[in-house]
Design a protein around this motif. Structure first.
Motif, PDB file in Angstrom:
ATOM      1  N   GLY A 107       0.934  -0.885   0.001  1.00  0.00           N
ATOM      2  CA  GLY A 107       0.521   0.096   0.020  1.00  0.00           C
ATOM      3  C   GLY A 107       0.853   1.397  -0.098  1.00  0.00           C
ATOM      4  N   TYR A 108       0.263   2.508   0.151  1.00  0.00           N
ATOM      5  CA  TYR A 108       1.131   3.410   0.555  1.00  0.00           C
ATOM      6  C   TYR A 108       0.455   4.722   1.115  1.00  0.00           C
ATOM      7  CZ  TYR A 108      -3.023   5.658  -2.380  1.00  0.00           C
ATOM      8  OH  TYR A 108      -4.378   5.996  -3.064  1.00  0.00           O
ATOM      9  N   ARG A 109       1.310   5.650   1.978  1.00  0.00           N
ATOM     10  CA  ARG A 109       1.473   6.687   2.258  1.00  0.00           C
ATOM     11  C   ARG A 109       0.905   7.704   1.456  1.00  0.00           C
ATOM     12  NH1 ARG A 109      -1.194   9.712   5.477  1.00  0.00           N
ATOM     13  NH2 ARG A 109      -1.109  10.007   7.252  1.00  0.00           N
ATOM     14  N   GLU A 110      -0.400   8.903   1.555  1.00  0.00           N
ATOM     15  CA  GLU A 110       0.043   9.915   1.264  1.00  0.00           C
ATOM     16  C   GLU A 110      -0.527  11.183   2.173  1.00  0.00           C
ATOM     17  OE1 GLU A 110      -2.130  10.704  -2.735  1.00  0.00           O
ATOM     18  OE2 GLU A 110      -3.704  10.807  -1.541  1.00  0.00           O
ATOM     19  N   LYS A 111       0.450  12.382   2.316  1.00  0.00           N
ATOM     20  CA  LYS A 111      -0.460  13.077   2.790  1.00  0.00           C
ATOM     21  C   LYS A 111      -0.343  14.496   1.970  1.00  0.00           C
ATOM     22  CE  LYS A 111       4.321  15.865   3.258  1.00  0.00           C
ATOM     23  NZ  LYS A 111       5.814  15.869   3.748  1.00  0.00           N
ATOM     24  N   VAL A 112      -1.141  15.670   2.334  1.00  0.00           N
ATOM     25  CA  VAL A 112      -2.064  17.030   1.280  1.00  0.00           C
ATOM     26  C   VAL A 112      -1.108  18.356   1.860  1.00  0.00           C
ATOM     27  CG1 VAL A 112      -4.235  17.883   0.548  1.00  0.00           C
ATOM     28  CG2 VAL A 112      -4.090  15.319   1.050  1.00  0.00           C
ATOM     29  N   TYR A 121       5.510   7.637   1.194  1.00  0.00           N
ATOM     30  CA  TYR A 121       5.917   6.576   1.182  1.00  0.00           C
ATOM     31  C   TYR A 121       5.170   5.200   0.317  1.00  0.00           C
ATOM     32  CZ  TYR A 121       3.939   5.923   5.589  1.00  0.00           C
ATOM     33  OH  TYR A 121       3.419   5.447   6.560  1.00  0.00           O
ATOM     34  N   ALA A 122       5.997   4.087  -0.215  1.00  0.00           N
ATOM     35  CA  ALA A 122       4.990   2.308  -0.274  1.00  0.00           C
ATOM     36  C   ALA A 122       5.365   1.774   1.340  1.00  0.00           C
ATOM     37  CB  ALA A 122       5.696   2.158  -2.029  1.00  0.00           C
ATOM     38  N   ALA A 123       4.670   0.806   1.230  1.00  0.00           N
ATOM     39  CA  ALA A 123       4.360   0.017   2.341  1.00  0.00           C
ATOM     40  C   ALA A 123       4.478  -1.373   1.951  1.00  0.00           C
ATOM     41  CB  ALA A 123       3.987   0.289   3.392  1.00  0.00           C
ATOM     42  N   GLY A 124       5.295  -2.609   2.681  1.00  0.00           N
ATOM     43  CA  GLY A 124       4.857  -4.324   2.032  1.00  0.00           C
ATOM     44  C   GLY A 124       4.884  -4.955   3.422  1.00  0.00           C
ATOM     45  N   LEU A 125       3.485  -5.589   3.680  1.00  0.00           N
ATOM     46  CA  LEU A 125       4.217  -6.384   4.839  1.00  0.00           C
ATOM     47  C   LEU A 125       3.968  -7.818   4.152  1.00  0.00           C
ATOM     48  CD1 LEU A 125       3.271  -6.602   8.346  1.00  0.00           C
ATOM     49  CD2 LEU A 125       1.016  -7.549   7.084  1.00  0.00           C
ATOM     50  N   TYR A 126       5.337  -8.431   5.758  1.00  0.00           N
ATOM     51  CA  TYR A 126       5.719  -9.574   5.124  1.00  0.00           C
ATOM     52  C   TYR A 126       5.899 -10.649   5.812  1.00  0.00           C
ATOM     53  CZ  TYR A 126       7.844  -8.052   1.069  1.00  0.00           C
ATOM     54  OH  TYR A 126       9.337  -7.033  -0.116  1.00  0.00           O
ATOM     55  N   VAL A 127       5.395 -12.084   5.943  1.00  0.00           N
ATOM     56  CA  VAL A 127       5.220 -12.810   6.755  1.00  0.00           C
ATOM     57  C   VAL A 127       5.758 -14.274   6.997  1.00  0.00           C
ATOM     58  CG1 VAL A 127       2.477 -11.922   7.314  1.00  0.00           C
ATOM     59  CG2 VAL A 127       3.057 -13.973   5.611  1.00  0.00           C
ATOM     60  N   ARG A 166       8.236  -3.217   6.014  1.00  0.00           N
ATOM     61  CA  ARG A 166       9.165  -2.584   4.512  1.00  0.00           C
ATOM     62  C   ARG A 166       8.574  -1.098   4.055  1.00  0.00           C
ATOM     63  NH1 ARG A 166      12.057  -3.816  -0.479  1.00  0.00           N
ATOM     64  NH2 ARG A 166      13.452  -2.135  -0.923  1.00  0.00           N
ATOM     65  N   ILE A 167       9.417  -0.098   4.511  1.00  0.00           N
ATOM     66  CA  ILE A 167       8.520   1.387   4.433  1.00  0.00           C
ATOM     67  C   ILE A 167       9.811   1.757   3.405  1.00  0.00           C
ATOM     68  CG2 ILE A 167       8.549   3.798   4.954  1.00  0.00           C
ATOM     69  CD1 ILE A 167       7.656   2.430   7.725  1.00  0.00           C
ATOM     70  N   VAL A 168       9.407   1.895   1.812  1.00  0.00           N
ATOM     71  CA  VAL A 168      10.198   3.122   0.865  1.00  0.00           C
ATOM     72  C   VAL A 168       9.577   4.765   0.776  1.00  0.00           C
ATOM     73  CG1 VAL A 168      11.271   2.650  -1.372  1.00  0.00           C
ATOM     74  CG2 VAL A 168      10.546  -0.079  -0.237  1.00  0.00           C
ATOM     75  N   THR A 217      15.145   5.027   0.862  1.00  0.00           N
ATOM     76  CA  THR A 217      15.732   4.679   1.525  1.00  0.00           C
ATOM     77  C   THR A 217      14.644   3.938   1.505  1.00  0.00           C
ATOM     78  OG1 THR A 217      16.595   6.656   2.244  1.00  0.00           O
ATOM     79  CG2 THR A 217      16.271   5.341   4.202  1.00  0.00           C
ATOM     80  N   SER A 218      14.768   2.360   2.322  1.00  0.00           N
ATOM     81  CA  SER A 218      14.097   1.364   3.420  1.00  0.00           C
ATOM     82  C   SER A 218      14.314   1.116   4.630  1.00  0.00           C
ATOM     83  CB  SER A 218      14.629   0.114   2.224  1.00  0.00           C
ATOM     84  OG  SER A 218      13.715   0.050   1.068  1.00  0.00           O
ATOM     85  N   ILE A 219      13.267   1.460   5.166  1.00  0.00           N
ATOM     86  CA  ILE A 219      12.876   1.052   6.603  1.00  0.00           C
ATOM     87  C   ILE A 219      12.395   0.090   6.528  1.00  0.00           C
ATOM     88  CG2 ILE A 219      12.199   2.495   8.974  1.00  0.00           C
ATOM     89  CD1 ILE A 219      12.236   4.949   7.009  1.00  0.00           C
ATOM     90  N   PHE A 220      13.222  -0.925   7.898  1.00  0.00           N
ATOM     91  CA  PHE A 220      12.452  -1.928   7.794  1.00  0.00           C
ATOM     92  C   PHE A 220      11.729  -1.966   9.660  1.00  0.00           C
ATOM     93  CE2 PHE A 220      15.356  -2.734   4.377  1.00  0.00           C
ATOM     94  CZ  PHE A 220      14.276  -3.849   3.155  1.00  0.00           C
ATOM     95  N   LEU A 221      10.564  -2.552   9.703  1.00  0.00           N
ATOM     96  CA  LEU A 221      10.450  -2.496  11.181  1.00  0.00           C
ATOM     97  C   LEU A 221       9.708  -3.988  11.758  1.00  0.00           C
ATOM     98  CD1 LEU A 221       7.794   0.470  11.173  1.00  0.00           C
ATOM     99  CD2 LEU A 221      10.309   0.153  11.786  1.00  0.00           C
TER     100      LEU A 221
END
Length: 282
Positions: A107-112, A121-127, A166-168, A217-221
């Protein structure tokens, strides 16, 4: 010099995401987790303005502006998040994890700013694939039903199995701004922070302070278990080391709720994850 003017701007009437523009500099504000029985406008004191929830947020549904498309295949080993065109590997091996993790949704995160939606950013969930064996009760359920079922997402969080977000970044942003926005979402979800919670948040903050976060940049949580998280930054893909260890059940739970709880900051991510769960649990 004239005093800065704070101007609240909403993305639309159907989303609670808002930013404050201080003169010409935008500041991200994430939605708080609100009571399920809340009716009508809610006062968001931290940003000193009304924080309205539409019928879509109160019922857990969102308008078509945030309706996600399933991550489309761009190659055998990756999937593309449609709104940002960011490609996510279908499988990742991360430091601290006992096995590789599989992509479940994007998915993605948007601001205005100035009434124009800007993707941050875009984000992907891994399991860990073993989580699906814990979800037999939801086999055959639709994505719509899965998305609204908090008990399923609680089960995923509480499973003693690794999962990672993963946040990109799709634009440059300084580390302090990124952390301030994240903290604004996490902290209100922790009702009475303990000394352990405060220490964990301080450690979390330290990962981003003074760091310019460039586009891509990728941020992994990464949740190792419900009590422990790993934070890693990578400027060229998969991280080779862990930048911080966060040991706090409350912080780990609050962060999971920020993205996959009842009021997620990226509705498109949660909906895509629900689609992925529907396919995996057929």
């Amino acid at each position: 010099m004239a005093a800065a003017i704070s101007l609240p701007i909403w993305i639309s009437k159907s989303t609670s995401t808002k930013i404050n523009a201080y003169n010409a500099k935008p500041r991200i504000s994430y939605p708080l987790k609100t009571p399920r029985n809340a009716v009508g406008p809610i006062l968001f004191n931290k940003s000193h303005s009304l924080y309205p929830l539409s019928i879509f947020e109160r019922s857990g549904r969102h308008e078509h502006h945030f309706t996600p498309k399933a991550a489309s295949s761009s190659s055998v080993g990756s999937a593309e998040e449609p709104a940002t065109k960011v490609k996510f590997q279908r499988s990742l091996s991360l430091p601290g994890c006992s096995t590789s993790l599989s992509l479940l949704g994007t998915g993605y995160r948007e601001k205005v700013f100035a009434i124009i939606g800007v993707k941050v950013y875009a984000a992907g969930l891994y399991v860990n694939d073993s989580v699906f064996s814990r979800l037999d009760a939801w086999r055959g359920h639709s994505a719509a039903a899965i998305q609204q079922d908090t008990s399923l997402f609680n089960m995923i969080f509480e499973a003693n199995l690794e999962k990672s977000l993963r946040i990109v970044l799709v634009r440059d942003i300084d580390g302090k701004t990124f952390w301030d926005a994240l903290d604004e979402a996490i902290s209100p979800r922790i009702k009475s922070p303990t000394a352990e919670d405060k220490s964990a948040l301080s450690t979390f903050r330290g990962v981003f302070q003074g760091k310019p976060l460039k586009k891509e940049t990728s941020i992994f949580l990464t949740w190792i278990d419900p009590t422990k998280m790993l934070v890693s930054l990578s400027f060229d893909g998969t991280p080779s080391s862990v930048d911080a260890i966060i040991e706090s059940t409350n912080v780990a739970s609050a962060l999971f709720d920020v993205f996959l709880g009842g009021y997620p900051v990226s509705p498109s991510l949660k909906a895509s994850v629900a689609n992925g769960l529907e396919a995996a649990l057929k």
